[in-house]
Design a protein around this motif. Structure first.
Motif, PDB file in Angstrom:
ATOM      1  N   LEU A   1     -26.978  13.112  33.308  1.00  0.00           N
ATOM      2  CA  LEU A   1     -28.049  13.268  32.315  1.00  0.00           C
ATOM      3  C   LEU A   1     -27.912  14.583  31.568  1.00  0.00           C
ATOM      4  O   LEU A   1     -28.037  14.635  30.333  1.00  0.00           O
ATOM      5  N   VAL A   2     -27.655  15.663  32.301  1.00  0.00           N
ATOM      6  CA  VAL A   2     -27.562  16.977  31.665  1.00  0.00           C
ATOM      7  C   VAL A   2     -26.365  17.052  30.724  1.00  0.00           C
ATOM      8  O   VAL A   2     -26.442  17.639  29.626  1.00  0.00           O
ATOM      9  N   GLN A   3     -25.237  16.447  31.120  1.00  0.00           N
ATOM     10  CA  GLN A   3     -24.026  16.510  30.306  1.00  0.00           C
ATOM     11  C   GLN A   3     -24.014  15.475  29.182  1.00  0.00           C
ATOM     12  O   GLN A   3     -23.049  15.413  28.429  1.00  0.00           O
ATOM     13  N   GLY A   4     -25.053  14.661  29.068  1.00  0.00           N
ATOM     14  CA  GLY A   4     -25.137  13.677  28.002  1.00  0.00           C
ATOM     15  C   GLY A   4     -24.218  12.488  28.171  1.00  0.00           C
ATOM     16  O   GLY A   4     -23.878  11.820  27.185  1.00  0.00           O
ATOM     17  N   LYS A   5     -23.802  12.203  29.407  1.00  0.00           N
ATOM     18  CA  LYS A   5     -22.916  11.083  29.665  1.00  0.00           C
ATOM     19  C   LYS A   5     -23.669   9.787  29.943  1.00  0.00           C
ATOM     20  O   LYS A   5     -23.051   8.766  30.247  1.00  0.00           O
ATOM     21  N   THR A   6     -24.979   9.843  29.875  1.00  0.00           N
ATOM     22  CA  THR A   6     -25.807   8.684  30.188  1.00  0.00           C
ATOM     23  C   THR A   6     -26.481   8.186  28.924  1.00  0.00           C
ATOM     24  O   THR A   6     -27.096   8.978  28.178  1.00  0.00           O
ATOM     25  N   ALA A   7     -26.353   6.901  28.682  1.00  0.00           N
ATOM     26  CA  ALA A   7     -27.041   6.310  27.536  1.00  0.00           C
ATOM     27  C   ALA A   7     -28.539   6.299  27.782  1.00  0.00           C
ATOM     28  O   ALA A   7     -28.993   6.145  28.920  1.00  0.00           O
ATOM     29  N   ASN A   8     -29.290   6.460  26.684  1.00  0.00           N
ATOM     30  CA  ASN A   8     -30.754   6.513  26.785  1.00  0.00           C
ATOM     31  C   ASN A   8     -31.185   7.504  27.869  1.00  0.00           C
ATOM     32  O   ASN A   8     -31.784   7.138  28.883  1.00  0.00           O
TER      33      ASN A   8
ATOM     34  N   ILE B   1     -34.806   7.462  29.260  1.00  0.00           N
ATOM     35  CA  ILE B   1     -35.118   6.396  30.225  1.00  0.00           C
ATOM     36  C   ILE B   1     -34.541   6.748  31.593  1.00  0.00           C
ATOM     37  O   ILE B   1     -35.193   6.586  32.634  1.00  0.00           O
ATOM     38  N   GLY B   2     -33.301   7.262  31.604  1.00  0.00           N
ATOM     39  CA  GLY B   2     -32.694   7.659  32.863  1.00  0.00           C
ATOM     40  C   GLY B   2     -33.463   8.796  33.532  1.00  0.00           C
ATOM     41  O   GLY B   2     -33.650   8.806  34.766  1.00  0.00           O
ATOM     42  N   GLY B   3     -33.906   9.780  32.743  1.00  0.00           N
ATOM     43  CA  GLY B   3     -34.664  10.899  33.307  1.00  0.00           C
ATOM     44  C   GLY B   3     -35.985  10.437  33.912  1.00  0.00           C
ATOM     45  O   GLY B   3     -36.379  10.884  35.002  1.00  0.00           O
ATOM     46  N   ILE B   4     -36.673   9.538  33.183  1.00  0.00           N
ATOM     47  CA  ILE B   4     -37.946   9.017  33.719  1.00  0.00           C
ATOM     48  C   ILE B   4     -37.699   8.223  35.003  1.00  0.00           C
ATOM     49  O   ILE B   4     -38.440   8.327  35.974  1.00  0.00           O
ATOM     50  N   GLY B   5     -36.615   7.435  35.001  1.00  0.00           N
ATOM     51  CA  GLY B   5     -36.287   6.669  36.210  1.00  0.00           C
ATOM     52  C   GLY B   5     -35.960   7.572  37.385  1.00  0.00           C
ATOM     53  O   GLY B   5     -36.382   7.321  38.531  1.00  0.00           O
ATOM     54  N   LEU B   6     -35.183   8.658  37.106  1.00  0.00           N
ATOM     55  CA  LEU B   6     -34.834   9.601  38.180  1.00  0.00           C
ATOM     56  C   LEU B   6     -36.075  10.287  38.727  1.00  0.00           C
ATOM     57  O   LEU B   6     -36.247  10.418  39.955  1.00  0.00           O
ATOM     58  N   LEU B   7     -36.977  10.725  37.848  1.00  0.00           N
ATOM     59  CA  LEU B   7     -38.206  11.381  38.287  1.00  0.00           C
ATOM     60  C   LEU B   7     -39.085  10.417  39.081  1.00  0.00           C
ATOM     61  O   LEU B   7     -39.664  10.793  40.110  1.00  0.00           O
TER      62      LEU B   7
END
Length: 417
Positions: free
Chosen positions: A67-74, A77-83
């Motif tokens: 997520l931090v390196q920008g290798k994840t699409a959307n 959404i990924g950050g909310i899912g991780l949290l």
């Protein structure tokens, strides 16, 4: 001058080396001390809690790095899912260490929500996001117990393998195996920890119960010992006081008996304190005869049957002691009959007096059912016998005890009541 500088520098180096060695030795002593505390006092370590499960969240650092390196699409959404996953995980693992919360339906709902979030993130992103399945296994293993654990662990591992196979090919084997292992090992470790805590609590409860039983046994022994002995001493002291003005020799004989009773009482109390006191029926009958005679009650003692086992004789000795003490204190009788009848199967002891016990208006009757007779009833019941105390059909008061001849083994636990 250069030589002096080199000498001063070498001294400083030696001092620094000594300081370093001293610090190293101190660290070693500290480590040995901590290891010794761990070995010698494991009880000081508290039970596990939810904090022990938090370091495993580091397994999600790969997803966070993507997520931090920008290798994840959307990424939002990924950050909310991780949290969301981390929040659900923390909530579940802290609930897992409280039995009431662990078995609550709300905890099951949180696990279902974790499963949904894990599947969504794994299907959507794959890669390092698949490691959330082993994390989910940790949460499941900390909550699920009993017969449901096996099917739940296998089902979750199969689901993780299918989704990982769809996203990562043969890497699904590692994900499925990691999920199954984390689920089962977590459940096994936490179940074992709970069992150890329960066993420790049971051990403490047994120890506390044993102490309470020993206190009760000692209080009963002390009551029986001092109640009888002090009654005999008081009676003989009164007799000596009455005899002193007209018959000094008889008074001195009573005083001699008081000294003998006192010495015997000291011996019995010492034996009772050490827990090895064994009563003697013959000695109790002799004391009963002496105590009854001192107060003007004519004793009649009859024995028949074979010799008794030591434990049976000891129990009947307690009965004689308590019954005669009550007769001396309350009965105002003229005669007291003690009858011991033994057969091949049962032993019966009867102590009967012709005093006031048979009168309905007798105020002394309530005291006869006090601590002494109650304690004796429990002792004899534990040995397979019985005790009856009440007015005699012919007037007066009667105490009747029955015991099996083979009461030796049964009576052992009663000695600790």
């Amino acid at each position: 001058m250069p030589q002096k500088k080199r000498t001063r520098q070498s001294r400083e180096d030696v001092g620094a080396m000594d300081t370093w060695r001293a610090g190293r030795d101190e660290q070693k002593r500290g480590r040995r001390s901590r290891r010794g505390i761990w070995r010698c006092a494991p009880e000081e370590v508290g039970p596990p809690n939810g904090f022990a499960m938090l370091p495993w969240l580091l397994m999600g650092m790969g997803a966070f790095s993507n997520l931090v390196q920008g290798k994840t699409a959307n990424p939002w959404i990924g950050g909310i899912g991780l949290l969301t996953f981390n929040s659900l995980y923390i909530s579940v693992v802290f609930r897992a260490f409280v039995k009431e919360k662990r078995e609550a339906r709300s905890t099951r709902r949180l696990l279902i929500a974790m499963l949904a979030v894990t599947c969504a993130l794994a299907i959507g992103y794959g890669g390092s996001w698949l490691l959330f399945f082993p994390l989910l296994g940790l949460a499941v293993g900390s909550v699920v117990r009993g017969h449901r654990l096996g099917p739940t662990g296998l089902g979750l591992s199969a689901l993780a393998g299918v989704i990982a196979g769809f996203r990562d090919g043969w890497g699904a084997v590692n994900v499925a195996y990691g999920t199954f292992l984390s689920t089962m090992v977590t459940a096994a470790i936490l179940s074992l920890s709970e069992a150890v805590r329960e066993l420790r609590a049971a051990r403490e409860e047994l120890a506390r119960t044993a102490v309470e039983k020993e206190r009760l046994r000692f209080s009963r022994d002390l009551h029986d010992l001092l109640g009888h002995t002090l009654s005999v001493i008081v009676v003989k002291s009164e007799a000596a006081r009455r005899l002193a003005p007209r018959d000094m020799d008889a008074a001195l004989a009573q005083i001699t008996d008081i000294e003998s009773v006192g010495r015997q009482a000291l011996t019995e109390i010492r034996e009772a304190v050490t827990g090895y006191r064994e009563g003697s029926l013959a000695a109790e009958l002799d004391r009963a005869r002496s105590a009854l005679t001192a107060v003007g009650i004519e004793p009649v003692i009859r024995r028949s049957g074979p010799p008794l086992e030591p434990q049976t004789a000891a129990l009947l000795g307690w009965v004689v002691r308590e019954a005669v003490t009550n007769a001396v204190r309350h009965s105002e009788a003229a005669h007291c009959e003690i009858t011991l009848e033994a057969t091949q199967e049962r032993v019966r002891l009867t102590v009967t007096d012709d005093g006031l016990g048979g009168s309905p208006a007798d105020d002394a009757l309530p005291s006869l059912g006090g601590t002494g007779l109650k304690g004796l009833t429990e002792r004899l019941s534990a040995a397979g016998g019985s005790l009856e105390a009440g007015p005699s059909p012919k007037g007066g008061f009667r105490v009747r005890a029955e015991l099996p001849v083979d009461a030796t083994q049964k009576a052992e636990p009663a000695h600790c009541d």
